[in-house]
Design a protein around this motif. Structure first.
Motif, mmCIF file in Angstrom:
data_model
loop_
_atom_site.group_PDB
_atom_site.id
_atom_site.type_symbol
_atom_site.label_atom_id
_atom_site.label_comp_id
_atom_site.label_asym_id
_atom_site.label_seq_id
_atom_site.Cartn_x
_atom_site.Cartn_y
_atom_site.Cartn_z
ATOM 1 N N ALA A 1 -13.540 27.494 28.890
ATOM 2 C CA ALA A 1 -12.954 26.431 27.915
ATOM 3 C C ALA A 1 -13.949 25.313 28.150
ATOM 4 O O ALA A 1 -14.350 24.719 27.186
ATOM 5 C CB ALA A 1 -11.710 25.983 28.290
ATOM 6 N N ALA A 2 -14.333 25.051 29.442
ATOM 7 C CA ALA A 2 -15.459 23.792 29.553
ATOM 8 C C ALA A 2 -16.848 24.117 28.873
ATOM 9 O O ALA A 2 -17.433 23.337 28.549
ATOM 10 C CB ALA A 2 -15.363 23.633 31.218
ATOM 11 N N ALA A 3 -16.984 25.490 29.127
ATOM 12 C CA ALA A 3 -18.195 25.955 28.760
ATOM 13 C C ALA A 3 -18.268 25.623 26.991
ATOM 14 O O ALA A 3 -19.301 25.292 26.522
ATOM 15 C CB ALA A 3 -18.482 27.243 28.910
ATOM 16 N N LYS A 4 -16.985 26.356 26.374
ATOM 17 C CA LYS A 4 -17.190 26.329 25.182
ATOM 18 C C LYS A 4 -17.205 24.930 24.487
ATOM 19 O O LYS A 4 -17.967 24.389 23.424
ATOM 20 C CB LYS A 4 -15.936 26.849 24.508
ATOM 21 N N PHE B 1 -21.007 31.537 24.806
ATOM 22 C CA PHE B 1 -21.893 31.453 23.528
ATOM 23 C C PHE B 1 -21.874 32.910 22.775
ATOM 24 O O PHE B 1 -21.538 32.708 21.312
ATOM 25 C CB PHE B 1 -23.329 31.136 23.871
ATOM 26 N N LYS B 2 -22.140 33.784 23.488
ATOM 27 C CA LYS B 2 -22.133 35.000 22.572
ATOM 28 C C LYS B 2 -20.841 35.443 22.160
ATOM 29 O O LYS B 2 -20.693 35.906 20.846
ATOM 30 C CB LYS B 2 -22.725 36.276 23.446
ATOM 31 N N GLU B 3 -19.651 35.214 22.906
ATOM 32 C CA GLU B 3 -18.570 35.493 22.378
ATOM 33 C C GLU B 3 -17.980 34.519 21.211
ATOM 34 O O GLU B 3 -17.164 35.371 20.383
ATOM 35 C CB GLU B 3 -17.460 35.519 23.394
ATOM 36 N N PHE C 1 -26.017 29.303 34.315
ATOM 37 C CA PHE C 1 -25.880 29.397 32.930
ATOM 38 C C PHE C 1 -25.113 30.718 32.356
ATOM 39 O O PHE C 1 -25.013 30.856 31.254
ATOM 40 C CB PHE C 1 -27.200 29.364 32.188
ATOM 41 N N ASP C 2 -24.515 31.485 33.305
ATOM 42 C CA ASP C 2 -24.055 32.598 33.007
ATOM 43 C C ASP C 2 -22.790 32.665 32.181
ATOM 44 O O ASP C 2 -22.754 33.358 31.152
ATOM 45 C CB ASP C 2 -23.714 33.484 34.594
ATOM 46 N N THR C 3 -21.882 31.614 32.563
ATOM 47 C CA THR C 3 -20.778 31.298 31.932
ATOM 48 C C THR C 3 -20.999 30.971 30.507
ATOM 49 O O THR C 3 -20.393 31.113 29.612
ATOM 50 C CB THR C 3 -19.692 30.408 32.413
#
Length: 335
Positions: free
Chosen positions: A304-307, A87-89, A80-82
């Protein structure tokens, strides 16, 4: 005599063969329930195939990328690091080029995206309802107006955005005079936030009316004429007829348009891309993801995938809840 016996024997064989074939046909005859199951299976085969090969395969890889981190050497599992980093950014970017002290760049991207849902639900949809209703009243050349409203949906978005941009170009744009009346002497102000984003909203309202009007007009056209005659007998004016007859009867269509409008929050990127190229703080969530994917950088692809995964998980339940609540407003009516 022997000939007669041979004929009888052949006839008996034919009858036995026909009887056997009839029994086999009865044995393999499908019941109505079995035929229905086969029909449903065949009809579902194409959408299931489309879902698996055009959505599942693509998005499964995207979901897996959200849990990885990339660099010039490739990809590695990051848990979950990415996702936590992105999320924070996404909600607390240190960059601020908006000119508003409390509105940083990450916040304005989210507000821009939410704004498309707002204008769709509270400006474009109400206008579409009103125009569709009055067009249904047998106005002169009503069909011509329908075509005029629908024209922006026929013209390619590239050509349409170009024509829209030309409208407010200095000296040659017909809206330049309007800017002068509004004391906007510096035409470049339209490329700066928030006017840059307002211009995109205006474009989306203008270009989106036709699609809504076509769908709503079709729904209004299906309403039984007896209901309008009954409303006329009860001395209902246009306003009461619109609120108490038209709206309840076309409610399923309205709910569908509301849901489609809400999906714009995560899918709309072409309009700001062609109108401003994202300049003037007009980035949306979808445009930022598209921009990251276009770089083909492994790190950007993972982020981008995480976002995309983060905002899908946040926004999808809101859409489903909205649909459920709106569907309870009026019971479905078959007509």
């Amino acid at each position: 005599m022997e000939k007669i016996v041979n004929i009888d024997f052949q006839e008996r064989e034919r009858v036995q063969k026909d009887y056997k074939n009839t029994n086999q046909a009865k044995k393999f005859k499908l019941t109505k329930k079995q035929r229905d199951y086969i029909f449903v299976f065949l009809m579902l085969l194409y959408p299931v195939f489309q879902f698996v090969f055009t959505w599942a395969f693509v998005n499964i890889k995207s979901i897996m990328l959200a849990f990885q981190k990339g660099d010039i050497y490739g990809y590695e599992w990051a848990g979950f690091d990415t996702i936590i980093k992105v999320f924070k950014e996404s909600f607390s970017s240190p960059l601020n080029t908006t000119g508003v002290s409390w509105l940083n760049n990450s916040s304005v991207i989210i507000l821009n995206s939410l704004g498309f849902a707002f204008i769709t639900l509270f400006i474009s949809l109400p206008l579409s309802l009103l125009f569709s209703y009055f067009l249904s009243k047998k106005m002169p050349i009503a069909n011509v107006f329908r075509v005029i409203f629908f024209l922006p949906n026929i013209i390619p978005v590239v050509a349409l955005t170009f024509a829209f941009k030309m409208a407010y170009k200095p000296d040659i744009g017909y809206l330049s005079e309007l800017f002068k009346l509004l004391n906007i002497t510096d035409i470049t102000a339209t490329t700066k936030y928030p006017l840059s984003q307002i211009m995109i909203y205006i474009y989306c309202i203008w270009a989106g009316l036709g699609y809504n009007i076509i769908l709503i007009s079709g729904a209004i056209g299906r309403i039984p004429k007896e209901l309008f005659e009954s409303a006329k007998i009860d001395n209902c004016g246009y306003f009461k007829e619109f609120v108490h007859v038209v709206i309840p009867m076309i409610w399923p269509t309205i709910v569908t348009l509301v849901i489609l409008g809400m999906t714009n929050v995560l899918t709309l990127y072409l309009q700001p891309l062609f109108l401003t190229k994202g300049e003037g703080n007009t980035y949306t969530i979808a445009l930022e993801i598209w921009d990251s994917v276009g770089s083909k950088d492994p790190k950007s692809l993972c982020e981008a995938a995480a976002k995309g995964l983060i905002f899908s998980v946040i926004w999808s339940p809101i859409i489903l809840l909205t649909r459920k609540l709106l569907s309870k407003k009026y019971e479905g009516v078959d007509y």
